[in-house]
Structures are given as structure tokens and as C-alpha cells.
Design a protein around this motif. Structure first.
Motif, PDB file in Angstrom:
ATOM      1  N   GLU A 108       0.835  -1.205   0.000  1.00 34.32           N
ATOM      2  CA  GLU A 108       0.000   0.000   0.000  1.00 34.32           C
ATOM      3  C   GLU A 108       0.871   1.258   0.000  1.00 34.32           C
ATOM      4  O   GLU A 108       0.559   2.250  -0.625  1.00 34.32           O
ATOM      5  CB  GLU A 108      -0.866  -0.016   1.251  1.00 34.32           C
ATOM      6  N   ASN A 109       1.974   1.163   0.740  1.00 34.98           N
ATOM      7  CA  ASN A 109       2.914   2.279   0.775  1.00 34.98           C
ATOM      8  C   ASN A 109       3.938   2.112  -0.340  1.00 34.98           C
ATOM      9  O   ASN A 109       5.093   1.842  -0.125  1.00 34.98           O
ATOM     10  CB  ASN A 109       3.662   2.291   2.117  1.00 34.98           C
ATOM     11  N   ASN A 110       3.492   2.241  -1.546  1.00 32.78           N
ATOM     12  CA  ASN A 110       4.372   1.873  -2.644  1.00 32.78           C
ATOM     13  C   ASN A 110       4.984   3.071  -3.341  1.00 32.78           C
ATOM     14  O   ASN A 110       5.285   3.036  -4.509  1.00 32.78           O
ATOM     15  CB  ASN A 110       3.618   1.003  -3.651  1.00 32.78           C
ATOM     16  N   ASP A 111       5.107   4.150  -2.598  1.00 34.59           N
ATOM     17  CA  ASP A 111       5.677   5.327  -3.244  1.00 34.59           C
ATOM     18  C   ASP A 111       7.202   5.322  -3.189  1.00 34.59           C
ATOM     19  O   ASP A 111       7.832   6.327  -3.423  1.00 34.59           O
ATOM     20  CB  ASP A 111       5.135   6.611  -2.603  1.00 34.59           C
ATOM     21  N   GLY A 112       7.750   4.197  -2.918  1.00 36.27           N
ATOM     22  CA  GLY A 112       9.197   4.088  -2.973  1.00 36.27           C
ATOM     23  C   GLY A 112       9.869   4.472  -1.674  1.00 36.27           C
ATOM     24  O   GLY A 112      10.949   4.018  -1.370  1.00 36.27           O
ATOM     25  N   GLU A 113       9.202   5.289  -0.867  1.00 35.56           N
ATOM     26  CA  GLU A 113       9.855   5.722   0.364  1.00 35.56           C
ATOM     27  C   GLU A 113       9.625   4.685   1.440  1.00 35.56           C
ATOM     28  O   GLU A 113       8.501   4.491   1.918  1.00 35.56           O
ATOM     29  CB  GLU A 113       9.258   7.052   0.817  1.00 35.56           C
ATOM     30  N   MET A 114      10.646   4.000   1.801  1.00 37.02           N
ATOM     31  CA  MET A 114      10.501   2.951   2.795  1.00 37.02           C
ATOM     32  C   MET A 114      10.694   3.524   4.185  1.00 37.02           C
ATOM     33  O   MET A 114      11.263   4.577   4.372  1.00 37.02           O
ATOM     34  CB  MET A 114      11.518   1.844   2.525  1.00 37.02           C
ATOM     35  N   PHE A 115      10.205   2.779   5.142  1.00 39.80           N
ATOM     36  CA  PHE A 115      10.356   3.227   6.522  1.00 39.80           C
ATOM     37  C   PHE A 115      11.816   3.219   6.903  1.00 39.80           C
ATOM     38  O   PHE A 115      12.602   2.457   6.362  1.00 39.80           O
ATOM     39  CB  PHE A 115       9.621   2.288   7.474  1.00 39.80           C
ATOM     40  N   PRO A 116      12.135   4.034   7.878  1.00 35.87           N
ATOM     41  CA  PRO A 116      13.486   3.952   8.410  1.00 35.87           C
ATOM     42  C   PRO A 116      13.706   2.569   9.038  1.00 35.87           C
ATOM     43  O   PRO A 116      12.788   1.773   9.116  1.00 35.87           O
ATOM     44  CB  PRO A 116      13.518   5.040   9.483  1.00 35.87           C
ATOM     45  N   ALA A 117      14.899   2.371   9.488  1.00 35.88           N
ATOM     46  CA  ALA A 117      15.228   1.039   9.995  1.00 35.88           C
ATOM     47  C   ALA A 117      14.401   0.668  11.222  1.00 35.88           C
ATOM     48  O   ALA A 117      14.810   0.875  12.344  1.00 35.88           O
ATOM     49  CB  ALA A 117      16.701   0.989  10.341  1.00 35.88           C
ATOM     50  N   VAL A 118      13.238   0.136  10.951  1.00 37.92           N
ATOM     51  CA  VAL A 118      12.425  -0.347  12.046  1.00 37.92           C
ATOM     52  C   VAL A 118      12.592  -1.850  12.095  1.00 37.92           C
ATOM     53  O   VAL A 118      12.493  -2.516  11.081  1.00 37.92           O
ATOM     54  CB  VAL A 118      10.935  -0.075  11.784  1.00 37.92           C
ATOM     55  N   VAL A 119      12.790  -2.346  13.261  1.00 41.16           N
ATOM     56  CA  VAL A 119      12.954  -3.780  13.451  1.00 41.16           C
ATOM     57  C   VAL A 119      13.827  -4.371  12.342  1.00 41.16           C
ATOM     58  O   VAL A 119      13.448  -5.279  11.622  1.00 41.16           O
ATOM     59  CB  VAL A 119      11.580  -4.482  13.490  1.00 41.16           C
ATOM     60  N   GLY A 120      14.947  -3.777  12.225  1.00 42.60           N
ATOM     61  CA  GLY A 120      15.915  -4.312  11.286  1.00 42.60           C
ATOM     62  C   GLY A 120      15.547  -4.143   9.818  1.00 42.60           C
ATOM     63  O   GLY A 120      15.991  -4.893   8.976  1.00 42.60           O
ATOM     64  N   GLY A 121      14.725  -3.152   9.569  1.00 41.51           N
ATOM     65  CA  GLY A 121      14.408  -2.848   8.174  1.00 41.51           C
ATOM     66  C   GLY A 121      13.721  -3.991   7.461  1.00 41.51           C
ATOM     67  O   GLY A 121      14.089  -4.370   6.347  1.00 41.51           O
ATOM     68  N   VAL A 122      12.698  -4.525   8.103  1.00 38.41           N
ATOM     69  CA  VAL A 122      12.014  -5.693   7.565  1.00 38.41           C
ATOM     70  C   VAL A 122      11.551  -5.475   6.135  1.00 38.41           C
ATOM     71  O   VAL A 122      11.662  -6.348   5.292  1.00 38.41           O
ATOM     72  CB  VAL A 122      10.810  -6.051   8.460  1.00 38.41           C
ATOM     73  N   HIS A 123      11.067  -4.267   5.883  1.00 40.42           N
ATOM     74  CA  HIS A 123      10.469  -4.055   4.590  1.00 40.42           C
ATOM     75  C   HIS A 123      11.445  -3.746   3.476  1.00 40.42           C
ATOM     76  O   HIS A 123      11.076  -3.603   2.341  1.00 40.42           O
ATOM     77  CB  HIS A 123       9.442  -2.926   4.672  1.00 40.42           C
ATOM     78  N   SER A 124      12.703  -3.594   3.852  1.00 38.30           N
ATOM     79  CA  SER A 124      13.616  -3.131   2.827  1.00 38.30           C
ATOM     80  C   SER A 124      14.206  -4.278   2.018  1.00 38.30           C
ATOM     81  O   SER A 124      14.609  -4.101   0.886  1.00 38.30           O
ATOM     82  CB  SER A 124      14.733  -2.301   3.464  1.00 38.30           C
ATOM     83  N   GLY A 125      14.266  -5.463   2.555  1.00 40.50           N
ATOM     84  CA  GLY A 125      14.861  -6.561   1.817  1.00 40.50           C
ATOM     85  C   GLY A 125      13.808  -7.471   1.229  1.00 40.50           C
ATOM     86  O   GLY A 125      12.671  -7.107   1.032  1.00 40.50           O
ATOM     87  N   GLY A 126      14.211  -8.683   0.948  1.00 41.08           N
ATOM     88  CA  GLY A 126      13.249  -9.639   0.431  1.00 41.08           C
ATOM     89  C   GLY A 126      12.585 -10.413   1.547  1.00 41.08           C
ATOM     90  O   GLY A 126      12.085 -11.515   1.337  1.00 41.08           O
ATOM     91  N   LEU A 127      12.623  -9.828   2.721  1.00 41.93           N
ATOM     92  CA  LEU A 127      12.151 -10.530   3.902  1.00 41.93           C
ATOM     93  C   LEU A 127      10.662 -10.863   3.807  1.00 41.93           C
ATOM     94  O   LEU A 127      10.220 -11.956   4.163  1.00 41.93           O
ATOM     95  CB  LEU A 127      12.431  -9.664   5.125  1.00 41.93           C
ATOM     96  N   VAL A 128       9.926  -9.874   3.320  1.00 44.63           N
ATOM     97  CA  VAL A 128       8.487 -10.089   3.212  1.00 44.63           C
ATOM     98  C   VAL A 128       8.210 -11.269   2.295  1.00 44.63           C
ATOM     99  O   VAL A 128       7.415 -12.161   2.613  1.00 44.63           O
ATOM    100  CB  VAL A 128       7.813  -8.822   2.669  1.00 44.63           C
ATOM    101  N   GLU A 129       8.922 -11.261   1.180  1.00 47.49           N
ATOM    102  CA  GLU A 129       8.754 -12.362   0.237  1.00 47.49           C
ATOM    103  C   GLU A 129       9.090 -13.681   0.906  1.00 47.49           C
ATOM    104  O   GLU A 129       8.397 -14.685   0.744  1.00 47.49           O
ATOM    105  CB  GLU A 129       9.663 -12.140  -0.984  1.00 47.49           C
ATOM    106  N   ALA A 130      10.176 -13.639   1.682  1.00 41.99           N
ATOM    107  CA  ALA A 130      10.624 -14.865   2.339  1.00 41.99           C
ATOM    108  C   ALA A 130       9.556 -15.386   3.303  1.00 41.99           C
ATOM    109  O   ALA A 130       9.280 -16.587   3.358  1.00 41.99           O
ATOM    110  CB  ALA A 130      11.932 -14.594   3.088  1.00 41.99           C
ATOM    111  N   ILE A 131       8.958 -14.443   4.042  1.00 41.91           N
ATOM    112  CA  ILE A 131       7.928 -14.859   5.003  1.00 41.91           C
ATOM    113  C   ILE A 131       6.742 -15.464   4.266  1.00 41.91           C
ATOM    114  O   ILE A 131       6.196 -16.493   4.648  1.00 41.91           O
ATOM    115  CB  ILE A 131       7.491 -13.657   5.860  1.00 41.91           C
ATOM    116  N   LYS A 132       6.386 -14.811   3.174  1.00 39.88           N
ATOM    117  CA  LYS A 132       5.239 -15.308   2.423  1.00 39.88           C
ATOM    118  C   LYS A 132       5.519 -16.708   1.865  1.00 39.88           C
ATOM    119  O   LYS A 132       4.638 -17.558   1.793  1.00 39.88           O
ATOM    120  CB  LYS A 132       4.891 -14.347   1.284  1.00 39.88           C
ATOM    121  N   GLU A 133       6.774 -16.879   1.497  1.00 42.65           N
ATOM    122  CA  GLU A 133       7.166 -18.176   0.954  1.00 42.65           C
ATOM    123  C   GLU A 133       7.006 -19.260   2.017  1.00 42.65           C
ATOM    124  O   GLU A 133       6.491 -20.349   1.757  1.00 42.65           O
ATOM    125  CB  GLU A 133       8.628 -18.096   0.491  1.00 42.65           C
TER     126      GLU A 133
END
Length: 680
Positions: A63-88
Motif C-alpha cells: 500500500e505504501n508503494n511510493d518508494g519511500e521505505m520506513f526507516p530502519a524499524v525492526v531491522g528494516g524488515v520491509h527493505s529486503g526480500g524478507l516479506v517475500e521470504a515470510i510469504k514463501e
DNA sequence: TTGACCTTGAGT
DNA sequence: ACTCAAGGTCAA
């Protein structure tokens, strides 16, 4: 549309959008990344409990797809492929729930989950929780929409539905239960009460979902009176008494009673606009619903040691109203509500700076913002709303206060309110809000004494650089509670953390009379749960009807009022034909069966003992050894519950003067369940 | 328009 | 446990 980027809470629990530190009840945790979000600051909060269960944050849904990612919250979960990994992981059918949870944990913590004793225990518990959740999924579905209950209501015949499903069903003209075709009482159709035990259980389930991977228990926003309906309402009893006052329903906004200042969009999840200057409400009930002024009768909302948050101008006293500023008279010594001719509308005491008057003085000294509401009743003021209702006029500050002798010869407290809101007042054509203005000349000041003026800088003031009114000092603590309540809350939280979900769930399903897990649960028409036998015992020997006779003639029997042991609503009709809530009963049985099964295993023996539901003493003893504080707390809680219960029982006591109602249907009343002794 | 008559909730 | 409160409604 201007896109406002949504932000979660940082590691310290501070919402990065509104900078507030939401209490745990106001947090929502993402199912995928386990990051906490301030519920009030979400542009699209989940609409139903069911959707909350598997809520994915804007970061995970894109939903927040304007390119601006959150600052390093909880190790920057959203910045890597982590979300994809969790979904996998989630979609991997070869993994058990246990494995999935462990893998999620590993991903989030960045290190392998320890295989030591403690770690193992945790994973086992997790598995246990997953099983419990499956049970809930099976058992807590509305038979109309087949979804998890959303605001569950229980019919007298013991069937549960979502409030909306139930209302829709009734709106179609159906007179009987969708499940068993048993007739639904009129009152139930008009005012279906929410079964709050079920609500809590579902809330726990959804919170456990998202915490399964992150440890400490978190719950979602708990509206303490969420068993009331959305619209303000008046109890049947109050209606009979000419709507003397009544209850007010739930509060729409997320501000606590001790909240100072404007009610902002983030506090208004319903509309996301906050309370705007000029909003009009029909009556004080509605005004309360929107959190602007909590007391239903009183003109001042506040606490003598904290300050005053809001006032209502209602013409009850002779105020000097100039719109942007006005003189307000203190409370006490006003009319009394018992309708005594002599005392009504006449002041009979000297006013002092105590209680609410002192609260106003504190707000004066501190320079707190005060919400001001004008009622149409203040007819002497041309600034009062013309028509009907109450209008929010914005923020004012008390610049000074004093005492003087009023017209009736008694001393009164007076306060000078001056407007300081960023929005223009309803009566002005200005496009901008207030600017600091010089104090008006007040003739009353000549005869004033005990004058109080603010000596230090105000908490709420005008920032010249920004050109707005704002907090110049941190606002006072919102929590208007005893000092140790925070301590208590933390203790309770710690305790909750040690309990498994199943234990907590079963605890929620406790009888309001015996405090034990419900056996043969019944849900009253007011939405409260009891063991069938407990409820019957409470009313044993009490007759449902009173036979009357005069001059040797038999008169119509009178139906007795039977008060619910918890809320004192009349449940006589329900008592005449008590039906089990089989869905809840089945659920409890399944949860308990699971307990037995688990206790058979060796690995969990100890922890299960600790959790034995019917055996609080055991757990208390154990806790006493480890944690004296905790057990103290436990006792305190029990005391409270006990006294509440006592109170409730007293209310259920039938004395001569207990209300009697004419039986509409004597036949029905006579066919009383024989459990209730004879009919005298 | 006014008086009588009430309930509920919050503060202490 | 007690008191208080700038309410709401009907009948006169």
C-alpha cells in the motif's frame, strides 16, 4: 489525492506518524512482519475482527508503494526480500505450523531459534496455540455469514450471530432465530447486546495470531464498553423513567477521558477527520459518544488534581458570553436533580475552589487547552446554537479565575475563558483561527477576591513561527487513574505473557457468578454468561410471578422483575425458559479436552499444571514462591471480582419494593420452569 | 414555559 | 460508599 505515507511505530513504541506512544490496546500487529502500528493512524484500518486476524500492514501489502521505505524499524524488515521470504514460508505446504513459526522467528530475529530447553518449550507452546486457534476457527463462525463473529450477539435460544447479520436478519421481518426458528423477543431485536466474553476471546485469538512469532502478548484496542451498541441508547428502564438519563453507548474516538485539547484525526478512526469546530450533536449522549465532553450531566469534565478537559455552556448559570471569550461560573451549589422545588435552580452554598472548580483552576494555572461546547439551552447567549443541540466551539484557555459574591448573595467561582483555536469560530467569517488577543476588560474583577492568574508559560500557546496554537509543553498524562495502575497493568501483562492462549481463553469463558469456567453455559438476553446452575441457584426460591387477590377475589398475577446478577437488567423472560449456549459449550469442551490430551504428554506436564483452569490455588502458590508481587496482585484482582459479584447479587435481591410489572401474558409467566421453586 | 421526576457515571 | 451533576421528558 495527496498520499500521506503511513508509518508504523518505532522500536520505542512511538508512532512515527503522530508521535504518540499508543498503549498496547491501540496497536495492531502485522501478521507478516510483526511490526506494530498505531491503529488510529492507519488510513484503512481493518474493518472486521476477522480481517484483523490476518492483517497485513501497508508495507507488506504494498500500500505504501511510493518508494519511500520506513526507516530502519525492526531491522528494516520491509527493505529486503524478507516479506517475500515470510510469504514463501507461509505458502510452503511441506512445513508444519511449528516449522513455519520457527522459520518466521529465525527470519525476523536474524539468528537461529535456540534449541535449548527454553526455546523448545516456546515452540511447543506455539504449536499448542496453533491448535487452539484451529479450534476457534471451527467454533466461532457465524452461521449466517460463515465468518468469524463480528460483534457477536446471542439469542435467548442460545445461538450466536454477528450483530450485523442478526440485524439484517431481523430487518427482513424475521421474527425467529435463524438457527432454530424459536421466537426472538422484541427487546432483543431492538437492542441486541454484544456477548463481550466472545468478543474478548476472538480478540485474544487474533492477537495471538500475530504474536505467535514474536513473544509478548499484545491485545488490540479494547473499548471497555464495547458491549454497548454503536449508537447512543437509553436503557429500557431509563425510558420508563422518562429518559432520565440512560447509558451512552460506546465511544467512537480513541481518546481517553483524561485527554486534553482537540480531538485529532488520528483519534477518529471512524472518519479520520477528528472533531471539527462547528460539529453539532443532538444531545449530551451524542456529545459524549464523540469524546468531546464525557459527563452526561455535569458541565465540567475534569479532576481536581489534574485539570479540566472540557466544559459545556448551557445557560444553567448566568454567564457573560462574548463568543471569543466568556465568563464561566463554577459548579456546586447549583440546582439539584431531585426535583425539589426549593432547591432547583437556586444556589444554596458558597462555592469554593474544590473538586471541579479546582480542576478548572489547575487548567488556568497550567494554561491547558479546554474544549468548549455550547448548548442551545444557553438562550441568553447569541453565540449559542440557534436550533437544537450542542455545538463544539473549539479550544479555549482560562486566563484567570477569581471568586466574587453572586446575585443571590453566595460566593461563586468565576473563570475567564479566551478562545485559542486554530480553526475559526462558528460565528465568525474569518478564514483563520484565533490570534493571541489582549485580555478583555471585566467589570466583575472590581469585586473579585482569591484571584488566580497564570504565572508561568502556558502549556498550550501560540507559536509565532508556525502561526498556530499548539502544545508548548508536553500535555499532562492522559491516564486519569491511580498512580499504581501502570504498575498493575505491567504486572497483569507479565502474567498474561506467562499464560497460554488456551488458558486465557478459558479464563474469559468464566461464569460471572462462580468465576469458574462455564459449565452448561447460558447467555442472558443482556449478553452475560453464567453456568446454568449458578444462575438457577441465584434465583432459587424466587417466584417469577406474584399472585394477587383483593377482597377474596383473585386479581391478575404480576410478573416479577428478575435482575441479571451482573447488570441488573430484567431477565425474567429469559429465566422462564433457559437455553444453553451450545456453541460456547462445545468450544469450552474442545479446549478442555485439549488440556487433558496435553497433560498426558510429559514435556508439558509442569506448564500445564501451572495453567490448570479450575485450580487457581495451585498456580497462585507457585507464583507466590517465584514472585510475591504477582500473587499480591492476584489476590487483589480476586477481591475486586468478589466484591463486584457481591454487589451484583445484592441488586438481584428481591425485596418488597422491587419493581413489578404487569404480566403481558400470564399464561406464559405461569408456565415457569420448575427449577424456580414454587410460586408462593 | 416551567416543574416534577427520575438514571447513570464520575469523582472523591 | 457516597455525593454530585450546565439532562431529558412529560404533563400542566
Amino acid at each position: 489525492m495527496t498520499h500521506v505515507n503511513q508509518l508504523p511505530c518505532d522500536e520505542d513504541g512511538v508512532c512515527m506518524r503522530c508521535k504518540a506512544t499508543p498503549v498496547e490496546d491501540e496497536l495492531l500487529t502485522c501478521f507478516t512482519c510483526a511490526i506494530s502500528w498505531h491503529l488510529a493512524c492507519l488510513t484503512c484500518p481493518p474493518e472486521s475482527l476477522a480481517s484483523m486476524l490476518r492483517w497485513d500492514c501497508p508495507g507488506c501489502t504494498g500500500e505504501n508503494n511510493d518508494g519511500e521505505m520506513f526507516p530502519a524499524v525492526v531491522g528494516g524488515v520491509h527493505s529486503g526480500g524478507l516479506v517475500e521470504a515470510i510469504k514463501e514460508i507461509e505458502s510452503d505446504a511441506t512445513l508444519s505450523e511449528q516449522d513455519k513459526a520457527r522459520k518466521r522467528q529465525e527470519l525476523l530475529s536474524g539468528k537461529p531459534v535456540e534449541a535449548d530447553k527454553k526455546g523448545k518449550q516456546k515452540v511447543v507452546d506455539l504449536d499448542d496455540d496453533q491448535d487452539v486457534l484451529e479450534i476457534l476457527d471451527d467454533s466461532l463462525n457465524c452461521s449466517v455469514c460463515l465468518q468469524l463473529f463480528d460483534r457477536p450477539v446471542t439469542t435467548p435460544c442460545g445461538h450466536n450471530f454477528c450483530l450485523k447479520c442478526f440485524q439484517r436478519w431481523c430487518a427482513k421481518g424475521n421474527q425467529s432465530c435463524a438457527n432454530c426458528r424459536q421466537e426472538i423477543p422484541k427487546k432483543m431485536k431492538m437492542e441486541p447486546p454484544i456477548n463481550s466474553a466472545l468478543v474478548t476471546v476472538i480478540r485474544m485469538a487474533k492477537s495471538s495470531r500475530s504474536t505467535a512469532s514474536r513473544g509478548p502478548a499484545r491485545s488490540f484496542r479494547v473499548v471497555h464498553d464495547n458491549n454497548k451498541q454503536e449508537k447512543g441508547y437509553t436503557t429500557e428502564r431509563a425510558k420508563r423513567r422518562r429518559k432520565a438519563n440512560g447509558a451512552s453507548g460506546r465511544i467512537f474516538v480513541t481518546v481517553p477521558k483524561g485527554h486534553f485539547g482537540p480531538i485529532l484525526p488520528e483519534n477518529d478512526p471512524q472518519r479520520n477527520q477528528g472533531i471539527l469546530v462547528g460539529e453539532i450533536w443532538e444531545d449530551r449522549f451524542e456529545c459524549r459518544l464523540w469524546g468531546v465532553h464525557f459527563p452526561l450531566v455535569g458541565g465540567i469534565a475534569g479532576q481536581n488534581k489534574v485539570g479540566a478537559q472540557s466544559v459545556v455552556l448551557s445557560g444553567g448559570y448566568q454567564d457573560d458570553d462574548h463568543g471569543d471569550w466568556f465568563l464561566y461560573s463554577g459548579s456546586s451549589g447549583g440546582r439539584n436533580l431531585r426535583g425539589n422545588k426549593g432547591t432547583s435552580k437556586k444556589q444554596s452554598f458558597h462555592q469554593k475552589f474544590t473538586g471541579l472548580n479546582q480542576a478548572l483552576r489547575v487548567s488556568c494555572i497550567e494554561g491547558y487547552p479546554i474544549r468548549v461546547v455550547r448548548s442551545h439551552k444557553a438562550k441568553r447567549s447569541c453565540y449559542a446554537p440557534d436550533d437544537k443541540g450542542l455545538r463544539y466551539d473549539g479550544i479555549y484557555r482560562i486566563e484567570m479565575c477569581w471568586r466574587r459574591t453572586g446575585a443571590q448573595g453566595f460566593k461563586i467561582c468565576q473563570y475567564l475563558f479566551v478562545r485559542c483555536d486554530n480553526s475559526p469560530a462558528p460565528w465568525t467569517s474569518d478564514e483563520r483561527g484565533d490570534r493571541p488577543r489582549p485580555l478583555p476588560v471585566i467589570k466583575e474583577l472590581k469585586e473579585a477576591f482569591d484571584t488566580t492568574k497564570r504565572k508561568e508559560a502556558p502549556s498550550w500557546g501560540f507559536d509565532t513561527a508556525d502561526g498556530i496554537w499548539k502544545w508548548l509543553k508536553p500535555p499532562p498524562d492522559d491516564k486519569v487513574k491511580s498512580e499504581n495502575s501502570g504498575k498493575r497493568k505491567r504486572r497483569a501483562a507479565r502474567k498474561r505473557g506467562r499464560q497460554t492462549i488456551r488458558q486465557r481463553l478459558l479464563r474469559e469463558f468464566s461464569c460471572l457468578i462462580c468465576q469458574q469456567v462455564l459449565t452448561m453455559p447460558v447467555t442472558t438476553t443482556c449478553g452475560h454468561n453464567f453456568c446454568k446452575t449458578c444462575l438457577e441457584n441465584t434465583f432459587s426460591g424466587k417466584s417469577l410471578i406474584t399472585r394477587r387477590s383483593a377482597a377474596g377475589r383473585t386479581l391478575r398475577s404480576i410478573k416479577n422483575v428478575m435482575h441479571c446478577p451482573f447488570c441488573s437488567q430484567d431477565i425474567a423472560d429469559f429465566l422462564s425458559n433457559i437455553q444453553l449456549n451450545r456453541e460456547v459449550m462445545d468450544l469450552i469442551e474442545r479446549l478442555e479436552k485439549k488440556t487433558e490430551k496435553n497433560e498426558g504428554g510429559s514435556a508439558q506436564q509442569v506448564s500445564e499444571n501451572e495453567e490448570a483452569e479450575n485450580d487457581d490455588e495451585v498456580s497462585e502458590n507457585e507464583e507466590a514462591e517465584n514472585d510475591e508481587e504477582e500473587s499480591e496482585n492476584e489476590e487483589g484482582e480476586n477481591d475486586e471480582e468478589a466484591s463486584e459479584n457481591e454487589e451484583a447479587e445484592n441488586e438481584a435481591d428481591f425485596s418488597e419494593e422491587s419493581e413489578n410489572e404487569q404480566a403481558d401474558d400470564t399464561e406464559e409467566a405461569s408456565s415457569v420452569n420448575s427449577d424456580f421453586g414454587d410460586e408462593n
